[in-house]
Design an enzyme around this catalytic site. Sequence first.
Site, mmCIF file in Angstrom:
data_model
loop_
_atom_site.group_PDB
_atom_site.id
_atom_site.type_symbol
_atom_site.label_atom_id
_atom_site.label_comp_id
_atom_site.label_asym_id
_atom_site.label_seq_id
_atom_site.Cartn_x
_atom_site.Cartn_y
_atom_site.Cartn_z
ATOM 1 N N CYS A 1 -44.616 -13.822 11.862
ATOM 2 C CA CYS A 1 -45.446 -12.852 12.595
ATOM 3 C C CYS A 1 -46.921 -12.938 12.204
ATOM 4 C CB CYS A 1 -44.926 -11.433 12.376
ATOM 5 S SG CYS A 1 -45.177 -10.833 10.705
ATOM 6 N N LYS B 1 -12.081 -26.691 -19.070
ATOM 7 C CA LYS B 1 -12.996 -25.810 -19.802
ATOM 8 C C LYS B 1 -13.598 -24.847 -18.772
ATOM 9 C CE LYS B 1 -16.658 -25.727 -23.241
ATOM 10 N NZ LYS B 1 -17.339 -24.595 -22.678
ATOM 11 N N CYS C 1 -41.876 -7.607 12.448
ATOM 12 C CA CYS C 1 -41.608 -9.017 12.159
ATOM 13 C C CYS C 1 -40.191 -9.380 12.631
ATOM 14 C CB CYS C 1 -41.768 -9.224 10.654
ATOM 15 S SG CYS C 1 -41.439 -10.891 10.117
ATOM 16 N N CYS D 1 -43.447 -10.130 3.432
ATOM 17 C CA CYS D 1 -44.208 -9.760 4.623
ATOM 18 C C CYS D 1 -44.075 -8.249 4.809
ATOM 19 C CB CYS D 1 -43.638 -10.505 5.832
ATOM 20 S SG CYS D 1 -44.197 -9.809 7.399
ATOM 21 N N ARG E 1 -16.822 -11.726 -26.810
ATOM 22 C CA ARG E 1 -17.049 -12.545 -27.996
ATOM 23 C C ARG E 1 -18.151 -11.974 -28.887
ATOM 24 N NH1 ARG E 1 -17.703 -17.836 -30.247
ATOM 25 N NH2 ARG E 1 -19.946 -18.048 -30.368
ATOM 26 N N GLU F 1 -10.654 -16.813 -20.746
ATOM 27 C CA GLU F 1 -11.981 -16.818 -20.129
ATOM 28 C C GLU F 1 -11.944 -15.961 -18.862
ATOM 29 O OE1 GLU F 1 -13.914 -18.711 -21.947
ATOM 30 O OE2 GLU F 1 -15.688 -19.257 -20.765
ATOM 31 N N ASP G 1 0.824 -1.219 0.000
ATOM 32 C CA ASP G 1 0.000 0.000 0.000
ATOM 33 C C ASP G 1 0.853 1.263 0.000
ATOM 34 O OD1 ASP G 1 -2.241 -1.474 -0.097
ATOM 35 O OD2 ASP G 1 -2.721 -1.327 2.043
ATOM 36 N N GLU H 1 -7.141 -29.462 -21.538
ATOM 37 C CA GLU H 1 -7.220 -28.295 -20.636
ATOM 38 C C GLU H 1 -8.560 -28.273 -19.923
ATOM 39 O OE1 GLU H 1 -6.850 -24.900 -23.196
ATOM 40 O OE2 GLU H 1 -4.958 -25.611 -24.008
ATOM 41 N N LYS I 1 -18.143 -32.128 -22.334
ATOM 42 C CA LYS I 1 -18.929 -31.462 -21.278
ATOM 43 C C LYS I 1 -19.269 -32.449 -20.172
ATOM 44 C CE LYS I 1 -21.313 -27.939 -22.276
ATOM 45 N NZ LYS I 1 -21.334 -26.508 -22.190
ATOM 46 N N LEU J 1 -16.467 -24.117 -29.801
ATOM 47 C CA LEU J 1 -15.996 -25.496 -29.951
ATOM 48 C C LEU J 1 -17.186 -26.415 -30.132
ATOM 49 C CD1 LEU J 1 -13.497 -25.502 -26.946
ATOM 50 C CD2 LEU J 1 -12.884 -25.502 -29.368
ATOM 51 N N TYR K 1 -5.988 -19.249 -22.765
ATOM 52 C CA TYR K 1 -5.871 -20.590 -23.341
ATOM 53 C C TYR K 1 -5.611 -20.616 -24.839
ATOM 54 C CZ TYR K 1 -10.887 -19.499 -23.680
ATOM 55 O OH TYR K 1 -12.083 -18.887 -23.890
ATOM 56 N N ASP L 1 -15.682 -22.107 -16.993
ATOM 57 C CA ASP L 1 -17.082 -21.732 -17.204
ATOM 58 C C ASP L 1 -17.264 -20.244 -16.904
ATOM 59 O OD1 ASP L 1 -19.679 -21.993 -17.832
ATOM 60 O OD2 ASP L 1 -20.271 -23.074 -16.019
ATOM 61 N N LYS M 1 -7.336 -30.391 -27.512
ATOM 62 C CA LYS M 1 -6.865 -29.659 -28.693
ATOM 63 C C LYS M 1 -5.678 -30.378 -29.326
ATOM 64 C CE LYS M 1 -7.919 -25.274 -26.455
ATOM 65 N NZ LYS M 1 -7.387 -24.110 -25.755
ATOM 66 N N CYS N 1 -47.251 -14.678 6.999
ATOM 67 C CA CYS N 1 -45.836 -14.733 7.386
ATOM 68 C C CYS N 1 -45.632 -15.808 8.466
ATOM 69 C CB CYS N 1 -45.388 -13.367 7.916
ATOM 70 S SG CYS N 1 -43.701 -13.401 8.551
HETATM 71 S S1 IVH Z 1 -10.328 -22.789 -26.905
HETATM 72 C C1 IVH Z 1 -11.426 -21.829 -31.389
HETATM 73 N N1 IVH Z 1 -9.954 -23.482 -24.444
HETATM 74 O O1 IVH Z 1 -15.446 -22.553 -24.314
HETATM 75 C C2 IVH Z 1 -11.915 -22.065 -30.035
HETATM 76 N N2 IVH Z 1 -12.034 -22.481 -24.999
HETATM 77 O O2 IVH Z 1 -17.411 -23.149 -27.017
HETATM 78 C C3 IVH Z 1 -11.047 -21.486 -29.002
HETATM 79 N N3 IVH Z 1 -13.513 -22.167 -23.067
HETATM 80 O O3 IVH Z 1 -15.867 -19.863 -26.493
HETATM 81 C C4 IVH Z 1 -11.498 -21.795 -27.658
HETATM 82 N N4 IVH Z 1 -12.171 -23.001 -21.550
HETATM 83 O O4 IVH Z 1 -15.217 -19.345 -24.095
HETATM 84 C C5 IVH Z 1 -10.809 -22.928 -25.320
HETATM 85 N N5 IVH Z 1 -9.438 -24.139 -22.259
HETATM 86 C C6 IVH Z 1 -10.279 -23.588 -23.140
HETATM 87 C C7 IVH Z 1 -11.537 -23.094 -22.744
HETATM 88 C C8 IVH Z 1 -12.395 -22.552 -23.710
HETATM 89 C C9 IVH Z 1 -13.354 -22.435 -21.766
HETATM 90 C C10 IVH Z 1 -14.748 -21.575 -23.640
HETATM 91 C C11 IVH Z 1 -14.528 -20.452 -24.606
HETATM 92 C C12 IVH Z 1 -15.170 -20.886 -25.879
HETATM 93 C C13 IVH Z 1 -16.079 -21.979 -25.421
HETATM 94 C C14 IVH Z 1 -16.189 -23.039 -26.477
#
Ligand code: IVH
Length: 708
Positions: free
Chosen positions: A410, A115, A431, A425, A136, A172, A38, A113, A313, A84, A224, A117, A289, A407
């Site tokens: 009360c 995925k 209450c 309520c 995107r 992401e 700081d 890798e 998934k 994807l 990624y 969310d 990939k 309620c």
């Molecule tokens: S590669 C050409 N790697 O999943 C595609 N995507 O439908 C490049 N996502 O839109 C994406 N983790 O938002 C890639 N390790 C990962 C990911 C990842 C999450 C998401 C990304 C993408 C969606 C695929």
Amino acid sequence: MNKEEAKTRIAELSKIIEGHNYNYYILAQPTISDYDFDMLLNELIDLERQFPDLVLPDSPTQRVGGDITKEFQTVRHRYPMLSLSNSYNIEEVKDFISRIKKTIEEEVEFVCELKFDGISISLTYENGLFVKAVTRGDGTQGDDVTANVKTIRTIPLRLKGDFPDFFEMRGEIIMPHSSFNSINNEREDLGLQPFANPRNAAAGTIKLQDSKEVAKRKLDQYCYFMMMDDDKMIFKNHYESLMAAKQWGFNVSNFMALCKNIEDIEDFINYWDEKRNELPFDIDGIVIKVNDFRQREILGFTAKSPRWAIAYKFKAEEAHTKLLSVDFQVGRHGTITPVANLEPVQLAGTIVKRATLHNADFIEQLDLHYDDIVSVEKGGEIIPKITAVDLNKRKEFSNKVTFIEKCPECGTQLIKAEGETAWYCPNTLGCPPQIKGRIEHFISRKAMNIESLGEGKVEVLFDNKLINNYSDLYDLTYDKIFGLEKIIIVDNDNLENTTRKVSFKEKTANNIIDAIKKSRSVPFARVLYALGIKYVGETTAKLIAKTMGSIDNIINASVEDLMEIEEVGEKIALSIKDFFADERNIHIINRLKEAGLQFEQEVKKVNSNQVLSGMNIVVSGVFSTMSRDEIKQLIEDLGGKNVSSISSKTTFVLAGDKMGPEKRKKAESLGIEIKSEADFLEMINADIDSDSDKKDTAGVQGVLEFDF
Ligand code: IVH
């Protein structure tokens, strides 16, 4: 310090601070104390205030957010953002691999890798500097959210090492569970609908107009995918490119693996399917990939997605159990939330015995009956939810779950506001859970900070009839509270509830009385927040306090006056009016006034250059050198008055970009001068500069007080 020295020190500090940010946020290995950090940041803030033209584009001070973005610019992606194709079982992954092997008749290596969310983002870097972040959108064009993204500490603003001149990093933006939980607690506290899951919360946050607010929400980001023009690509494969990205300062997950065959891929998938609950953020699958860029080129793309990658998934985790009963919980603002009590069942590594039923409509849609066997899911959501009822297993004469009309605490008839799903309520001041909830909010850290009264103590005081509203706190004495105690049942989310003794021993009692005494000097903005007016959160309270100046001004303001305040819309304005229309609230406030709480905004030290003294100024539009708030603050600091609407008393209108056409028309019709930002700066600079005795400033911003 002269300007040249300041320039060197600013560059040095920016580098040191970003280095510590990297150690802290990416490596999770801080090497200095928070205090020392700081001190460095404050030194930089001070220097940037003194020499505003020396602020670097990658200054770590930008991490705290700044201006309000009125509308996000739509930007075309240089490289489209594809998605994807999905797979939901190992067979589909095997098919994907066979397809690849048919085209590529040589060994293929895969990278597995997580995925993440969240929401995908494209980050542009030019000469090592972060220049742009775009969502995107539809894949071809997205929103420019650069200011918001700069607040994410794991995104480097300046790269280290040997990087290409121009490239994009895809990744992401996610909201970690810890941020998600605290934001939702706060939202529920304010009577706002909580976010359904961290992904929605991240999406909502990145589109906020106030980047300061984004900074508070503590988003995170993982990279990624690196993109650059084909002829510029310096790496042979994806793995190499991510390892280099890591060296340059990007946040790349450690949880990735190079796999040679389907067995390795399957192991990775199964491992994370089981362990994903241990991650501090949500993932919804695994991405597989092809590693080699040359092989990727051969495989190419379909219209929507690359042929060289696939997403596996995860299935949402699900369990089946019996509905035992339904509780109806009453929140601080009276909202009724139905909660299902379930036969305890193991789900995603925890034992679930409760699930939210959201509201009456949700129960109706499920056609829920007592003793039903229900499916409970824990997908992206942290709180488990009931997704279905097994009608085949329904008992013949089971009773339908109906929503209560009164309620549960009360007995007051419940009501429902037009257009809203929740019942509530209306017995606000009578209450018990609402009374206790409001007092608990009042004493909370960000409000009056009487935290020694937390953890069940409010309940004990309430049960003993010592407090019935927060103004009663100021009548408490050591003698009244010393010796009180109660055994409280604690639901610790295991199968067994445990008990805890809450007691007011000598030290506790003293601490409480002391903290109550100290709370008398808590500033007005926090007192206003502490009152617990529906929809008035910490930031809104600050803006209201600053604009209105005192509680009496707020009480006497019209809905229209209130709506003039930044961030206050009709819903908030009406809620404030409702609160003060209740005589009982006015009575409570009068008692708090008698107790000595702060109900007026502290007057800031007056700037000696009162060049705008006696002027009524209307600020309209967007400004390039300062945010609206900063301009308004500057006007006040220089003795001027900010007025919201144009009248014959207006001295001039200070017009930024996109000044409202109605305002312009009105100013012109009344013959009021419209000053541009440049004219205004020149005017006050000239005045300040001519005031040579007091001059110690290299321009206007030298006299500004920024609120970091
Ligand atoms: S590669 C050409 N790697 O999943 C595609 N995507 O439908 C490049 N996502 O839109 C994406 N983790 O938002 C890639 N390790 C990962 C990911 C990842 C999450 C998401 C990304 C993408 C969606 C695929």
